[in-house]
Design a protein around this motif. Structure first.
Motif, mmCIF file in Angstrom:
data_model
loop_
_atom_site.group_PDB
_atom_site.id
_atom_site.type_symbol
_atom_site.label_atom_id
_atom_site.label_comp_id
_atom_site.label_asym_id
_atom_site.label_seq_id
_atom_site.Cartn_x
_atom_site.Cartn_y
_atom_site.Cartn_z
ATOM 1 N N THR A 133 0.837 -1.207 0.000
ATOM 2 C CA THR A 133 0.000 0.000 0.000
ATOM 3 C C THR A 133 0.869 1.253 0.000
ATOM 4 O OG1 THR A 133 -1.799 -1.178 1.096
ATOM 5 C CG2 THR A 133 -1.860 1.213 1.215
ATOM 6 N N ALA A 158 -6.527 -2.442 -1.338
ATOM 7 C CA ALA A 158 -5.318 -2.010 -0.620
ATOM 8 C C ALA A 158 -5.410 -2.486 0.827
ATOM 9 C CB ALA A 158 -5.202 -0.487 -0.664
ATOM 10 N N THR A 217 -2.291 1.678 7.298
ATOM 11 C CA THR A 217 -1.636 2.215 6.097
ATOM 12 C C THR A 217 -2.228 3.597 5.759
ATOM 13 O OG1 THR A 217 -3.303 1.138 4.749
ATOM 14 C CG2 THR A 217 -1.233 -0.071 5.097
ATOM 15 N N THR A 218 -1.606 4.261 4.798
ATOM 16 C CA THR A 218 -2.159 5.497 4.245
ATOM 17 C C THR A 218 -3.451 5.183 3.500
ATOM 18 O OG1 THR A 218 0.080 6.277 3.854
ATOM 19 C CG2 THR A 218 -1.672 7.401 2.630
ATOM 20 N N VAL A 253 -5.101 5.882 0.540
ATOM 21 C CA VAL A 253 -4.668 6.497 -0.721
ATOM 22 C C VAL A 253 -5.816 7.278 -1.347
ATOM 23 C CG1 VAL A 253 -3.586 6.095 -2.960
ATOM 24 C CG2 VAL A 253 -3.048 4.591 -1.030
ATOM 25 N N LEU A 254 -6.974 6.666 -1.408
ATOM 26 C CA LEU A 254 -8.133 7.319 -2.031
ATOM 27 C C LEU A 254 -8.462 8.640 -1.328
ATOM 28 C CD1 LEU A 254 -10.569 7.405 -3.959
ATOM 29 C CD2 LEU A 254 -11.762 5.863 -2.377
ATOM 30 N N ALA A 281 -16.006 -0.103 -3.083
ATOM 31 C CA ALA A 281 -16.194 -0.633 -1.738
ATOM 32 C C ALA A 281 -16.922 -1.966 -1.810
ATOM 33 C CB ALA A 281 -16.970 0.345 -0.874
ATOM 34 N N ALA A 282 -16.296 -2.975 -1.269
ATOM 35 C CA ALA A 282 -16.928 -4.289 -1.127
ATOM 36 C C ALA A 282 -17.418 -4.368 0.315
ATOM 37 C CB ALA A 282 -15.919 -5.386 -1.425
ATOM 38 N N GLU A 283 -18.716 -4.478 0.476
ATOM 39 C CA GLU A 283 -19.278 -4.492 1.837
ATOM 40 C C GLU A 283 -20.065 -5.774 2.048
ATOM 41 O OE1 GLU A 283 -18.460 -2.135 3.826
ATOM 42 O OE2 GLU A 283 -18.143 -0.322 2.642
ATOM 43 N N ARG A 329 -16.778 10.003 3.683
ATOM 44 C CA ARG A 329 -15.507 9.917 4.423
ATOM 45 C C ARG A 329 -14.317 10.045 3.484
ATOM 46 N NH1 ARG A 329 -16.694 5.301 6.862
ATOM 47 N NH2 ARG A 329 -15.198 3.939 5.831
HETATM 48 N N1 CTP Z 1 -8.322 2.396 -0.312
HETATM 49 C C1 CTP Z 1 -7.175 3.167 -0.401
HETATM 50 N N2 CTP Z 1 -6.214 3.054 0.540
HETATM 51 C C2 CTP Z 1 -6.342 2.211 1.586
HETATM 52 C C3 CTP Z 1 -7.514 1.420 1.697
HETATM 53 C C4 CTP Z 1 -8.488 1.542 0.725
HETATM 54 O O1 CTP Z 1 -7.054 3.927 -1.357
HETATM 55 N N3 CTP Z 1 -5.372 2.135 2.486
HETATM 56 C C5 CTP Z 1 -9.362 2.560 -1.337
HETATM 57 C C6 CTP Z 1 -9.739 1.304 -2.096
HETATM 58 O O2 CTP Z 1 -8.939 1.143 -3.258
HETATM 59 C C7 CTP Z 1 -11.198 1.576 -2.442
HETATM 60 C C8 CTP Z 1 -11.685 2.463 -1.314
HETATM 61 O O3 CTP Z 1 -10.524 3.009 -0.693
HETATM 62 O O4 CTP Z 1 -11.328 2.293 -3.647
HETATM 63 C C9 CTP Z 1 -12.521 1.814 -0.292
HETATM 64 O O5 CTP Z 1 -11.838 0.749 0.283
HETATM 65 P P1 CTP Z 1 -12.447 0.057 1.553
HETATM 66 O O6 CTP Z 1 -11.537 -1.036 2.002
HETATM 67 O O7 CTP Z 1 -13.863 -0.285 1.265
HETATM 68 O O8 CTP Z 1 -12.458 1.291 2.567
HETATM 69 P P2 CTP Z 1 -11.787 1.521 3.970
HETATM 70 O O9 CTP Z 1 -11.732 2.985 4.186
HETATM 71 O O10 CTP Z 1 -10.506 0.763 4.064
HETATM 72 O O11 CTP Z 1 -12.865 0.968 4.966
HETATM 73 P P3 CTP Z 1 -13.059 -0.473 5.655
HETATM 74 O O12 CTP Z 1 -12.714 -0.251 7.086
HETATM 75 O O13 CTP Z 1 -14.535 -0.753 5.410
HETATM 76 O O14 CTP Z 1 -12.148 -1.460 4.969
#
Ligand code: CTP
Ligand code: CA
Length: 232
Positions: free
Chosen positions: A78, A101, A129-130, A132-133, A152-154, A172
């Motif tokens: 990541t 990620a 991690t950071t 990124v999005l 987002a896969a939920e 968010r």
């Molecule tokens: N994403 C990202 N960087 C991360 C994690 C996720 O850029 N460290 C991006 C994914 O590529 C996707 C979006 O954020 O396009 C949503 O990812 P998701 O895992 O659903 O979101 P999270 O904020 O990580 O929330 P959760 O706690 O539900 O995993």
């Protein structure tokens, strides 16, 4: 089915698609990973190229060959993804984060293979991690504007629950579109077909179900619709 003659409605657009799944190294031969095949992201890159875009595919351990005619940038973790995306984002008109990620990474990577040590287990300490999005959305280019798409896969109980989770995540992250997938059934990763709901800040923009090429084109349709609104 996808039209045989594709509209060139992304002509001249610079597009970055991230796809696959990141790996966080535990030691020289082991990592924490995920089950993303990267097929939806590959289909998105291919579809954008067909529609005339100038495509960069930021690839994290894809399980299939990337399409011909797109620039490929390989990343692993990541942190690598964050660096590659932040560096290239200023040149992009559209950014699609289809990559899975890792949310957590080991606080340290062992220099040598981790050994079994007696009969005890192994404690791992992970740090976040950071995002990124969220980073890309926070630093988005203002003029000309960018369209930023998240995935987002939920595991949602029903459509209303899926939309509530999606709405909260879209706000968010600060992206323009969120492509939602209900993975409660478990049948998305690695499968040729996909069922998605695309949302923006006002609600549902489109739904699509079918092979990943068809789904990719519906996602680009939603992106093109935003670009068209901006121009008018
Ligand atoms: N994403 C990202 N960087 C991360 C994690 C996720 O850029 N460290 C991006 C994914 O590529 C996707 C979006 O954020 O396009 C949503 O990812 P998701 O895992 O659903 O979101 P999270 O904020 O990580 O929330 P959760 O706690 O539900 O995993
Ligand atoms: Ca996550």
């Amino acid at each position: 089915a996808v039209a045989a003659v594709q509209a060139r409605d992304l002509l001249g657009q610079r597009v970055i698609v991230s796809a696959g799944g990141t790996r966080e190294a535990l030691d020289p031969v082991r990592f924490l990973g995920n089950a993303s095949s990267g097929r939806q992201g590959i289909a998105l890159a291919r579809a954008a190229a067909l529609r005339g875009a100038d495509v960069t595919l930021v690839s994290a351990h894809l399980s299939e060959e990337p399409p011909a005619g797109v620039e490929v940038v390989e990343v692993s973790s990541t942190a690598d993804l964050a660096e590659a995306m932040v560096q290239r984002a200023p040149d992009a008109d559209v950014i699609v984060m289809a990559v899975a990620a890792a949310d957590f990474t080991p606080d340290a990577t062992a220099m040598h293979k981790i050994k079994k040590d007696g009969s005890d287990g192994l404690d791992l300490h992970l740090v976040q991690t950071t995002d990124v999005l969220a980073t890309l959305a926070a630093r988005r280019r203002k003029a000309p504007g960018q369209v930023i798409v998240g995935f987002a896969a939920e595991t949602a109980d029903d459509e209303a629950h899926l939309l509530a989770l999606g709405r909260a995540k879209l706000e968010r992250k600060g992206c323009d579109l969120l492509v939602l997938n209900n993975v409660s059934g478990g049948a998305v990763f690695g499968h040729p077909d996909n069922t998605i709901t695309i949302i923006d800040h006002d609600g549902v923009v489109a739904t699509a179900s079918g092979d990943k090429a068809l789904v990719a084109h519906r996602i680009w349709d939603a992106v093109v619709a935003i670009r068209t609104q901006e121009d008018s």
